[in-house]
Scaffold this active site. Structure first.
Site, PDB file in Angstrom:
ATOM      1  N   HIS A 138     114.169  93.261  41.391  1.00 49.99           N
ATOM      2  CA  HIS A 138     113.773  93.455  42.790  1.00 49.99           C
ATOM      3  C   HIS A 138     113.428  94.911  43.061  1.00 49.99           C
ATOM      4  O   HIS A 138     114.311  95.698  43.410  1.00 49.99           O
ATOM      5  CB  HIS A 138     114.913  93.028  43.713  1.00 49.99           C
ATOM      6  CG  HIS A 138     115.339  91.604  43.529  1.00 49.99           C
ATOM      7  ND1 HIS A 138     116.118  91.195  42.474  1.00 49.99           N
ATOM      8  CD2 HIS A 138     115.092  90.495  44.282  1.00 49.99           C
ATOM      9  CE1 HIS A 138     116.333  89.893  42.573  1.00 49.99           C
ATOM     10  NE2 HIS A 138     115.726  89.437  43.662  1.00 49.99           N
ATOM     11  N   HIS A 194     109.486  92.070  46.852  1.00 50.42           N
ATOM     12  CA  HIS A 194     110.912  91.780  47.002  1.00 50.42           C
ATOM     13  C   HIS A 194     111.591  91.483  45.669  1.00 50.42           C
ATOM     14  O   HIS A 194     112.578  92.123  45.322  1.00 50.42           O
ATOM     15  CB  HIS A 194     111.150  90.598  47.959  1.00 50.42           C
ATOM     16  CG  HIS A 194     112.535  90.037  47.838  1.00 50.42           C
ATOM     17  ND1 HIS A 194     113.587  90.496  48.593  1.00 50.42           N
ATOM     18  CD2 HIS A 194     113.065  89.102  47.005  1.00 50.42           C
ATOM     19  CE1 HIS A 194     114.692  89.857  48.247  1.00 50.42           C
ATOM     20  NE2 HIS A 194     114.401  89.004  47.287  1.00 50.42           N
ATOM     21  N   GLU A 206     137.373  82.396  58.521  1.00 46.31           N
ATOM     22  CA  GLU A 206     137.933  82.194  57.176  1.00 46.31           C
ATOM     23  C   GLU A 206     137.133  82.924  56.095  1.00 46.31           C
ATOM     24  O   GLU A 206     137.702  83.522  55.172  1.00 46.31           O
ATOM     25  CB  GLU A 206     137.976  80.691  56.845  1.00 46.31           C
ATOM     26  CG  GLU A 206     138.885  79.877  57.761  1.00 46.31           C
ATOM     27  CD  GLU A 206     138.215  79.492  59.091  1.00 46.31           C
ATOM     28  OE1 GLU A 206     136.994  79.739  59.247  1.00 46.31           O
ATOM     29  OE2 GLU A 206     138.908  78.951  59.970  1.00 46.31           O
ATOM     30  N   HIS A 242     140.723  67.149  58.962  1.00 44.72           N
ATOM     31  CA  HIS A 242     141.684  68.196  58.624  1.00 44.72           C
ATOM     32  C   HIS A 242     142.445  67.919  57.330  1.00 44.72           C
ATOM     33  O   HIS A 242     143.255  68.738  56.914  1.00 44.72           O
ATOM     34  CB  HIS A 242     142.677  68.393  59.773  1.00 44.72           C
ATOM     35  CG  HIS A 242     142.096  69.139  60.934  1.00 44.72           C
ATOM     36  ND1 HIS A 242     140.903  68.779  61.519  1.00 44.72           N
ATOM     37  CD2 HIS A 242     142.534  70.244  61.597  1.00 44.72           C
ATOM     38  CE1 HIS A 242     140.634  69.619  62.514  1.00 44.72           C
ATOM     39  NE2 HIS A 242     141.602  70.527  62.579  1.00 44.72           N
TER      40      HIS A 242
HETATM   41  C1  TPP Z   1     123.916  83.847  50.287  1.00 42.90           C
HETATM   42  C2  TPP Z   1     122.593  84.088  49.688  1.00 42.90           C
HETATM   43  N1  TPP Z   1     121.580  83.268  49.988  1.00 42.90           N
HETATM   44  C3  TPP Z   1     120.370  83.447  49.412  1.00 42.90           C
HETATM   45  C4  TPP Z   1     120.175  84.445  48.523  1.00 42.90           C
HETATM   46  C5  TPP Z   1     118.828  84.605  47.846  1.00 42.90           C
HETATM   47  N2  TPP Z   1     118.152  85.800  48.373  1.00 42.90           N
HETATM   48  C6  TPP Z   1     118.232  86.979  47.756  1.00 42.90           C
HETATM   49  S1  TPP Z   1     117.444  88.191  48.589  1.00 42.90           S
HETATM   50  C7  TPP Z   1     116.999  87.140  49.810  1.00 42.90           C
HETATM   51  C8  TPP Z   1     116.188  87.621  50.966  1.00 42.90           C
HETATM   52  C9  TPP Z   1     116.835  88.782  51.534  1.00 42.90           C
HETATM   53  O1  TPP Z   1     116.020  89.401  52.453  1.00 42.90           O
HETATM   54  P1  TPP Z   1     116.349  90.901  52.831  1.00 42.90           P
HETATM   55  O2  TPP Z   1     117.791  91.087  52.925  1.00 42.90           O
HETATM   56  O3  TPP Z   1     115.528  91.193  54.012  1.00 42.90           O
HETATM   57  O4  TPP Z   1     115.876  91.690  51.558  1.00 42.90           O
HETATM   58  P2  TPP Z   1     114.541  92.506  51.330  1.00 42.90           P
HETATM   59  O5  TPP Z   1     113.511  91.522  50.882  1.00 42.90           O
HETATM   60  O6  TPP Z   1     114.179  93.159  52.594  1.00 42.90           O
HETATM   61  O7  TPP Z   1     114.920  93.454  50.241  1.00 42.90           O
HETATM   62  C10 TPP Z   1     117.444  85.850  49.544  1.00 42.90           C
HETATM   63  C11 TPP Z   1     117.200  84.694  50.411  1.00 42.90           C
HETATM   64  C12 TPP Z   1     121.257  85.276  48.231  1.00 42.90           C
HETATM   65  N3  TPP Z   1     121.170  86.272  47.362  1.00 42.90           N
HETATM   66  N4  TPP Z   1     122.444  85.089  48.844  1.00 42.90           N
END
Ligand code: TPP
Ligand code: MG
Length: 669
Positions: free
Chosen positions: A26, A261, A412, A474
């Site tokens: 990334h 990204h 939680e 529950h």
């Molecule tokens: C809980 C979770 N859901 C989905 C992902 C997959 N994922 C990684 S980065 C991302 C998008 C994140 O967007 P942002 O925080 O705006 O990152 P940017 O592209 O701006 O670096 C996703 C959906 C993840 N890492 N964790």
């Protein structure tokens, strides 16, 4: 003198080149947040690359963990033990530059991040730990615990629900040493977030009672500096710095788009980026002047030396506090713990009687708590049900950190990630409670605690249909088995006060992964044990009731079903059916024993085995084998009194005895 932009470009170049070399990763986030990171790390972060474990260092968390190359670049450039070889081998087997940051305290990776939002919640736990320790140990003129927690977070972190839980709590608690940089770049994986994320994030955080610095140009070092200065002036509230950035900054054709990204830029775009940002060096070459500009070793040494000096003086003035602080930071148990704990277990066993194991857990806390000033815990708004408050509990409230008990509120997931954050910080032994059924809400944080081997303790009560009238919503059914599926976790389900005390002692002594204590709402009968059996509990599985002759069958049970198994065995004995009862409060601990122990408890020659547990049967097949059977739950529960449900679903001595008879006969014919 290199410019700030040149320094930041070193992060950009290392990141895009490492991603390009791996053809995976990334680049967008590191290129977008490089200017912010440069200001923070070069002007503010208090750390010592030569000693990443320096206890009073600032904590730095990359909650948007996909930007791992930003962290690796910073660690490499400032002088941590993270070589260029590591950077070149980004995302490769055997290197510490994993796809997402993996907790590695010896190189400055403070926590494992990647599941978005959880790093932020870890950061809340770290900042909380800092305040708790500061309240306990600082004295006028001796701010021996005095550091910030800095968090980078992206749109994804802000969209995730856990950011609400954790940040709402941080606002209420007034964690003024927590400073979060929100990478407000308007982009996530699917593209421009306008279509799915239009919150007023600044307004949202102000509503949490955070201090918010709005509209900061994340590519203007002066603006970033000003924002940090403003954040540091605010001592009562945590600060969110909303940084407008361009994802993939510097890549002429791709910056500002989701294309940067999560994929390598491609050779052509990498070359064009080099031109565009004026980086005229081959991949992985950082010129000396830039290396010098980044090198934080000397300043780090000075910072830590200053702290060591302060600690020396503190030791002169407050020798006992000093010794205690060192013990706590080292994670050592108090002198005399082992003997005191042993005596406490014996005393609880002698006086315990028939109690719910949640109540037994409270008794254990009452016994162990006075020995353990490092114990800090709470509950997600179920204090009275989880029995997590003990006699020595003192509440922590907004701005008042001189306590050991936290009302986490109904949070939680946030609670569990914060427990890991506290544990990562060091100096505390955190625990937290909720109903076992709501471990699902916390599950990803439990998993992350296991990945990081964080010794947090989860007090999960109301552990079966035995909780009764609250009904199927529950009543945990699959939870014990599904928690046991997580590697490096220990799930304890004690059957009485003695096993509960031992489980707590194991949890306290544990330094390696999360403990779940699954505890009953309902009263459970006390079981008598001899000294050998007392000593055997910690092995996770042992013979609780034996027969004179070779057993015709073995009943394996946990928690509330152990008493039923013991009754069934007594009834069968009267009929001349010799039955052994094995209590197995912790399957993982039992599996960790050597074969001799396991075979002594469950002799391979005794193939007729019945497992009894008021949950899905899946855990038990390997123990019961082809000739055995399992009494478990294969459907959701019902709303009715617990006793009625135990009858209804066959968790009675009569049914257990009947199933054993059937198995024994089947085996004979
Ligand atoms: C809980 C979770 N859901 C989905 C992902 C997959 N994922 C990684 S980065 C991302 C998008 C994140 O967007 P942002 O925080 O705006 O990152 P940017 O592209 O701006 O670096 C996703 C959906 C993840 N890492 N964790
Ligand atoms: Mg984004």
């Amino acid at each position: 003198m290199p410019s700030r932009r040149d320094l930041a470009n070193a992060i950009r170049a290392l990141s895009m080149d490492a991603v390009q070399a791996a053809n995976s990763g990334h680049p967008g986030m590191p290129m977008g947040m490089a200017d912010i990171a440069e200001v923070l790390w070069n002007d503010y972060l208090r750390h010592n690359p030569a000693n990443p474990r320096w206890p009073d260092r600032d904590r730095f968390v990359v909650s948007n963990g996909h930007g791992s190359m930003l962290l690796y670049s910073l660690l490499h450039l400032t002088g941590y033990d993270l070589s260029l070889e590591e950077i070149r081998n980004f995302r490769q087997l055997g290197y510490r530059t994993a796809g997402h940051p993996e907790y590695e305290p010896d190189v400055g990776i403070e926590t494992t991040t990647g599941p978005l939002g959880q790093g932020l919640a870890n950061g809340v736990g770290m900042a909380l730990a800092e305040r708790i320790l500061a309240a306990r140990f600082n004295r006028p003129g001796y701010e021996v615990i005095d550091h910030y927690t800095w968090v980078f977070a992206g749109d994804g972190c802000m969209m995730e629900g856990i950011s609400h839980e954790a940040c709402s709590l941080a606002g209420t608690l007034g964690l003024g040493r927590l400073i979060v940089f929100y990478d407000d770049n308007g982009i996530s994986i699917d593209g421009e977030v306008e279509g799915w994320f239009t919150d007023d994030t600044a307004g949202r955080f102000e509503a949490y009672d955070w201090h918010v610095v709005r509209d900061v140009d994340g590519h203007d070092p002066d603006a970033v500096r000003d924002a940090i200065e403003e954040a540091r002036r605010e001592t009562r509230r945590p600060t969110l710095i909303v940084c407008k950035t361009i994802i993939g900054w510097g890549a002429p054709n791709k910056q500002g788009t989701e294309a940067t990204h999560g994929a390598a830029l491609g050779d052509d775009e990498v070359a064009l980026t080099r031109e565009n940002i004026g980086w005229h060096h081959p991949p992985f070459v950082v010129p000396d002047d830039l290396r010098e500009g980044w090198d934080a070793r000397e300043r780090g040494r000075e910072l830590e030396t200053g702290w060591q000096r302060l600690m020396g003086d503190y030791g002169g003035e407050y020798p006992e506090l000093h010794e205690e602080l060192i013990r706590r930071l080292d994670g050592r148990l108090p002198d005399g713990w082992a003997d005191a704990a042993e005596r406490a277990v014996e005393a609880l066993s002698k006086t315990g009687g028939d109690v719910a194991t949640r109540k037994a857990s409270e008794k254990a806390l009452d016994a162990f708590g006075p020995l353990l000033p490092e114990l800090v815990g709470g509950s997600a708004d179920l204090s009275g049900s989880n029995n997590t408050i003990w006699k020595g509990s003192r509440k922590i409230r907004g701005g008042e950190f001189d306590g050991n008990y936290l009302h986490f509120g109904v949070r939680e997931f946030g609670m569990t990630a914060a427990l890991s954050g506290m544990s990562l910080h060091g100096g505390l032994k955190p625990y937290g409670g909720t109903f076992l059924v709501f471990s699902d809400y916390a599950r990803s944080a439990i998993r992350m605690a296991a990945i990081m081997r964080r010794p947090i303790t989860l007090v999960l009560t109301h552990d079966s249909i035995g909780l009764g009238e609250d009904g199927p919503t529950h009543q945990p059914i699959e939870h014990l088995a599904s928690l046991r599926l997580i590697p490096d976790i220990r799930v304890w389900r004690p059957c009485d006060v003695t096993e509960t005390a031992v489980a707590w002692r194991e949890a306290v002594e544990n330094r390696d992964g999360p403990f779940v204590l699954a505890l009953s709402r309902q009263t459970l009968p006390f079981q008598a044990r001899d000294a050998n059996q007392m000593a055997a509990i910690r092995r996770g599985g042992y013979v609780l009731k034996d027969c004179e002759e070779e057993p015709a069958a073995i009943i394996i049970a946990t928690g509330s079903e152990v008493g039923i198994a013991v009754q069934a065995a007594a009834a069968l004995a009267k009929e001349g059916v010799a039955v052994r009862v094995v209590s197995m409060p912790c399957v993982e601990a039992f599996r960790a024993q050597d074969a001799a122990w396991q075979d002594a408890v469950l002799p391979p020659g005794v193939a007729v085995r019945l497992a009894v547990e008021a949950g899905v049967p899946d855990t038990w097949h390997p123990f019961t084998g082809p000739l055995g059977a399992i009494i478990g739950m294969t459907r959701f529960g019902e709303s009715a009194p617990g006793k009625v449900l135990f009858e209804h679903f066959g968790f009675t001595a009569a049914n257990v005895a009947e199933q054993v008879r059937r198995l024994v006969q089947g085996n004979r014919s």
